[in-house]
Design a protein around this motif. Sequence first.
Motif, PDB file in Angstrom:
ATOM      1  N   LEU A 139       0.397  -0.888   0.039  1.00  0.00           N
ATOM      2  CA  LEU A 139      -0.423   0.047  -0.328  1.00  0.00           C
ATOM      3  C   LEU A 139       0.541   1.045  -0.411  1.00  0.00           C
ATOM      4  O   LEU A 139       0.643   2.379  -0.667  1.00  0.00           O
ATOM      5  N   ALA A 140       2.481   1.178   0.400  1.00  0.00           N
ATOM      6  CA  ALA A 140       3.733   2.202   0.354  1.00  0.00           C
ATOM      7  C   ALA A 140       2.831   3.016  -0.588  1.00  0.00           C
ATOM      8  O   ALA A 140       3.715   3.688  -0.799  1.00  0.00           O
ATOM      9  N   ASP A 141       2.933   1.809  -2.064  1.00  0.00           N
ATOM     10  CA  ASP A 141       3.171   2.482  -3.739  1.00  0.00           C
ATOM     11  C   ASP A 141       1.895   2.906  -3.836  1.00  0.00           C
ATOM     12  O   ASP A 141       2.390   4.441  -4.625  1.00  0.00           O
ATOM     13  N   ASP A 142       1.204   2.950  -2.893  1.00  0.00           N
ATOM     14  CA  ASP A 142      -0.192   3.558  -3.634  1.00  0.00           C
ATOM     15  C   ASP A 142      -0.504   4.689  -2.951  1.00  0.00           C
ATOM     16  O   ASP A 142      -0.791   6.326  -3.366  1.00  0.00           O
ATOM     17  N   HIS A 143      -0.241   5.123  -1.603  1.00  0.00           N
ATOM     18  CA  HIS A 143       0.123   6.202  -1.158  1.00  0.00           C
ATOM     19  C   HIS A 143       1.565   7.509  -1.701  1.00  0.00           C
ATOM     20  O   HIS A 143       1.234   8.311  -2.317  1.00  0.00           O
ATOM     21  N   ARG A 144       2.664   6.315  -2.262  1.00  0.00           N
ATOM     22  CA  ARG A 144       3.071   7.037  -3.211  1.00  0.00           C
ATOM     23  C   ARG A 144       2.770   7.588  -4.445  1.00  0.00           C
ATOM     24  O   ARG A 144       2.961   8.753  -4.717  1.00  0.00           O
ATOM     25  N   ARG A 145       2.233   7.479  -4.653  1.00  0.00           N
ATOM     26  CA  ARG A 145       1.739   7.329  -6.270  1.00  0.00           C
ATOM     27  C   ARG A 145       1.040   8.914  -6.188  1.00  0.00           C
ATOM     28  O   ARG A 145       0.572   9.802  -6.929  1.00  0.00           O
ATOM     29  N   ALA A 146       0.114   8.231  -4.654  1.00  0.00           N
ATOM     30  CA  ALA A 146      -0.976   9.948  -4.515  1.00  0.00           C
ATOM     31  C   ALA A 146      -0.635  10.889  -4.296  1.00  0.00           C
ATOM     32  O   ALA A 146      -1.267  12.572  -4.859  1.00  0.00           O
ATOM     33  N   GLN A 147       0.460  10.954  -3.574  1.00  0.00           N
ATOM     34  CA  GLN A 147       1.096  12.055  -3.177  1.00  0.00           C
ATOM     35  C   GLN A 147       1.580  12.504  -4.526  1.00  0.00           C
ATOM     36  O   GLN A 147       1.805  14.044  -4.756  1.00  0.00           O
ATOM     37  N   ARG A 148       2.191  12.230  -5.591  1.00  0.00           N
ATOM     38  CA  ARG A 148       3.002  12.150  -6.569  1.00  0.00           C
ATOM     39  C   ARG A 148       1.485  12.648  -7.698  1.00  0.00           C
ATOM     40  O   ARG A 148       1.597  14.272  -8.668  1.00  0.00           O
ATOM     41  N   LEU A 149       0.560  12.463  -8.103  1.00  0.00           N
ATOM     42  CA  LEU A 149      -0.425  13.503  -8.615  1.00  0.00           C
ATOM     43  C   LEU A 149      -1.369  13.969  -7.516  1.00  0.00           C
ATOM     44  O   LEU A 149      -1.028  15.527  -8.013  1.00  0.00           O
ATOM     45  N   ALA A 150      -1.053  14.775  -6.280  1.00  0.00           N
ATOM     46  CA  ALA A 150      -1.617  15.714  -5.967  1.00  0.00           C
ATOM     47  C   ALA A 150      -0.211  16.932  -5.633  1.00  0.00           C
ATOM     48  O   ALA A 150      -0.622  18.215  -6.218  1.00  0.00           O
ATOM     49  N   LEU A 151       1.015  15.814  -5.717  1.00  0.00           N
ATOM     50  CA  LEU A 151       1.795  17.791  -5.805  1.00  0.00           C
ATOM     51  C   LEU A 151       2.162  18.021  -7.548  1.00  0.00           C
ATOM     52  O   LEU A 151       2.197  18.958  -7.645  1.00  0.00           O
ATOM     53  N   ALA A 152       1.712  17.230  -8.821  1.00  0.00           N
ATOM     54  CA  ALA A 152       1.203  17.681  -9.500  1.00  0.00           C
ATOM     55  C   ALA A 152       0.110  18.724 -10.259  1.00  0.00           C
ATOM     56  O   ALA A 152       0.234  20.104 -10.505  1.00  0.00           O
ATOM     57  N   LEU A 153      -0.895  18.302  -9.388  1.00  0.00           N
ATOM     58  CA  LEU A 153      -2.515  19.077  -9.186  1.00  0.00           C
ATOM     59  C   LEU A 153      -2.239  20.381  -8.333  1.00  0.00           C
ATOM     60  O   LEU A 153      -3.305  21.085  -8.416  1.00  0.00           O
ATOM     61  N   ALA A 154      -1.529  20.404  -7.499  1.00  0.00           N
ATOM     62  CA  ALA A 154      -1.079  21.635  -6.628  1.00  0.00           C
ATOM     63  C   ALA A 154      -1.344  22.781  -7.103  1.00  0.00           C
ATOM     64  O   ALA A 154      -1.698  23.573  -6.497  1.00  0.00           O
ATOM     65  N   PRO A 155      -1.090  22.892  -7.736  1.00  0.00           N
ATOM     66  CA  PRO A 155      -0.627  24.370  -8.054  1.00  0.00           C
ATOM     67  C   PRO A 155      -1.907  24.659  -9.082  1.00  0.00           C
ATOM     68  O   PRO A 155      -2.073  25.928 -10.014  1.00  0.00           O
ATOM     69  N   TYR A 156      -2.440  23.923  -9.557  1.00  0.00           N
ATOM     70  CA  TYR A 156      -3.788  24.400 -10.466  1.00  0.00           C
ATOM     71  C   TYR A 156      -4.806  24.829  -9.029  1.00  0.00           C
ATOM     72  O   TYR A 156      -6.511  24.617  -9.136  1.00  0.00           O
ATOM     73  N   GLY A 157      -4.411  24.771  -7.524  1.00  0.00           N
ATOM     74  CA  GLY A 157      -5.484  24.982  -6.685  1.00  0.00           C
ATOM     75  C   GLY A 157      -6.505  24.216  -6.122  1.00  0.00           C
ATOM     76  O   GLY A 157      -7.290  24.537  -5.308  1.00  0.00           O
ATOM     77  N   VAL A 158      -6.303  22.565  -6.832  1.00  0.00           N
ATOM     78  CA  VAL A 158      -7.321  21.659  -6.285  1.00  0.00           C
ATOM     79  C   VAL A 158      -7.400  20.714  -4.854  1.00  0.00           C
ATOM     80  O   VAL A 158      -8.028  20.142  -4.872  1.00  0.00           O
ATOM     81  N   VAL A 159      -5.868  20.920  -4.814  1.00  0.00           N
ATOM     82  CA  VAL A 159      -5.600  19.731  -4.056  1.00  0.00           C
ATOM     83  C   VAL A 159      -4.122  20.547  -2.618  1.00  0.00           C
ATOM     84  O   VAL A 159      -3.019  21.291  -3.197  1.00  0.00           O
ATOM     85  N   ASP A 160      -4.321  20.498  -0.907  1.00  0.00           N
ATOM     86  CA  ASP A 160      -3.063  20.287  -0.991  1.00  0.00           C
ATOM     87  C   ASP A 160      -2.305  19.059  -0.565  1.00  0.00           C
ATOM     88  O   ASP A 160      -3.416  18.050   0.632  1.00  0.00           O
TER      89      ASP A 160
END
Length: 343
Positions: free
Chosen positions: A254-275
């Motif tokens: 599950l650590a892999d899923d957490h890592r991938r979710a964080q990658r998604l969040a970091l990529a989408l953060a500049p658009y102001g939609v997720v912290d």
Amino acid sequence: MTQLVDLRSDTVTKPTAAMRAAMAGAEVGDDVYSEDPTVVALEQRVAAMFGHEAALFAPSGSMANQIALQLVVPPAQELLCDANAHVVTYEFAAAAAIGGISSRTWPFAGGEIDVDLVASMIRPDGYWAVPTRAIAVEQTHNLGGGFVIGLDTLRGLRAAADAAGIALHCDGARIWHAHVATGVPFAEYGALFDTMSVCLSKGLGAPVGSLVVGSAEKIARARWIRKRMGGGMRQAGILAAAGLYALDNHVERLADDHRRAQRLALALAPYGVVDPERVHTNLVVLDLAKSAVDAPALAAAARERGVLMSVLGPRTGRLITHLDADDAAVDHATEVLTGILSA
């Protein structure tokens, strides 16, 4: 052909070849007679993991939750939980319709809980009011974006419940994720709760099944409630074998899923939609309140490009990483979503 990446939920996974082989080779019996050895092994394994006396295999997480609530809240008495808790949001009012349970909620705060507020809401016997019999929490919190409730908060709720002489239930559908994210042992979580439900099909990749966890006396009653609700199963070891395989092979990954979710969040953060700091596990909740595109429009545009996401409200979307979404899949989803948001 466009690559399809399904990030609507971690329930969309398909059993792996090895899991299917374990299912095919399972030793089975009639579980209504408690004679299915694979089900018994799964129940004993999960009970021991959480430091409880017994567990009961159920067909779904909703049924497991509702069995547990009936164990701790008699009809016409009260459950406290947050306003966005799964047990009162996504289980079709089963607590009221099936268990005759009255529910009262505290304001949702993204998975965070004000222990003093909850304690102040507990109604004792008497005073011609419905008495509170249990508090329910969700670990991790679905609509809280996979938020992990901290041990100090849980201990505070345990103390409040003890002081009032009431029960504490955990909807632990994704408690595996909390364990992997924090390192808190399963038994340490288990020691805090009178009853728990834990799910094998959210994140762990099993095709079906959850368990109710509690004392031997409670689980004996739970078997009657499960049968009354139509949840008695026969040669269920075929399904239980998938759960045992998942516990052996799919928890730490599950650590892999957490890592991938964080990658998604970091990529989408500049658009102001997720912290990204609010993304603790494998859920990424998108707040589109200030975006030019709303959630249905984003989901529709993403679907056209081969990415599926959930719409939780007009301005709220959700992405969940899982066993069947590898790095390439998450990279594709990231490219698609950032492309739409930047248009």
